[in-house]
Design an enzyme around this catalytic site. Sequence first.
Site, short mmCIF file in Angstrom:
data_model
loop_
_atom_site.label_atom_id
_atom_site.label_comp_id
_atom_site.label_asym_id
_atom_site.label_seq_id
_atom_site.Cartn_x
_atom_site.Cartn_y
_atom_site.Cartn_z
N GLU A 76 -2.81 -7.28 8.08
CA GLU A 76 -1.50 -7.15 8.71
C GLU A 76 -1.45 -7.88 10.05
OE1 GLU A 76 1.34 -7.07 8.15
OE2 GLU A 76 2.13 -5.04 7.93
N HIS A 79 0.82 -1.21 0.00
CA HIS A 79 0.00 0.00 0.00
C HIS A 79 0.86 1.27 0.00
CE1 HIS A 79 0.86 1.01 4.20
NE2 HIS A 79 0.65 -0.27 4.51
#
Length: 299
Positions: free
Chosen positions: A173, A99
Amino acid sequence: MGTAALLAVTSPPCFLSSAKSRRLISTTLLPLLPSSCLTHGKDESRITKVRSNVNSVSTETKSDNEASMTGAAYDFKGATISLTGEILSSPKKVTIVRHGLSSWNEESRVQGSSNLSVLTEKGVKQAERCRDALINMNFDVCFSSPISRAKSTAEVIWCGREKPLCYLNSLEEAHLFFLEGMKNADAKKQYPELYTTWREDPSNFHVNGIYPIRELWGTAREAWKEILLTPGESFLVVTHKSILRALICTALGLGPERFRAIDVNNGGICVFTFNKRGEAMLQALNMTAHMYSDHVYQY
C-alpha cells in the site's frame, strides 16, 4: 418507405477457430418492412437482397504470431496501452481481490503501508467467502502484498491449493507517513490542510516533496509487469485499495488525478483480461455478490 424501424440480427458476433484463421460473423441490421409492402415485386426483391446479405460471412485472417484477441473483442489495439512493452507468450486473465476488513478499517484509521493493522474476525469471514466464490477458478499463481492484512487474506483464499503463493513488494500500500495509524477525525483536526488534500486532491498530496499517489502509479506499473511476464495464463492478486485503484487506472490509461474515481469494497473482486500485447480489458469491477450470498463465480 418513410422512416423504417431497424431489426438487429440477434445472434452476437462469434468466432470460428481454425488452424490459421478466425472468422468473424458480422451482425447485420435489417429494415422492418410494413406488411403492406410485402406483395410488391420491388420490395420482395429488396427483402431477398437483404436476406442474402445477412447470410454473407466476412472473414479476417490473423497470423498466429500476432497478438491474439482478448475477451469478445477481435482486436482492440490502441484501446489501452501496453503494460509490458513486449509480446506475451499468451493472453492473460488477472483476478484482483481487496483484502478483508482490517482492524484499522473498523476503527476508521488511516492505514497506508503500516503492518500494524490486522485482519478482523469479520475480515477472515470475508476472505473465506472469496475463497468459496472462486473455488471453481483455476489460477496458476497467487500474488499478494506482504503486508499483514493482505497476506492473511491471500493465505485464507489460497488454502488447499498447491500452486505458488508469491509476495510482491510492488503490491504494498501507499506510504502515508505520520498520518498512518491516526483516526481520520484526529488527522483532520491536527493536519487540516494536509488531510483535506489527501481526501480531496490525493494526486497533489505530498510530504517533504514526496507525492505518494504519484509514486503509486509507478509501483503499479512495476507490479503489472511482474505479474504479466510470469509464466501462466490465469493469476490471482490480493492487495489493498489504494494500490488496487492504481492498478486499475494504469491498466486503463488513467492518471493519478483519477485516484478517487474508483472504489473497491473489502473482499471486492475485479477481473482483467490482457491480449498478447499486454493491453488490458476490464471485465468486472468490484464484484461483491459473494459477500451476501453463496454465489460462485465462473468466468
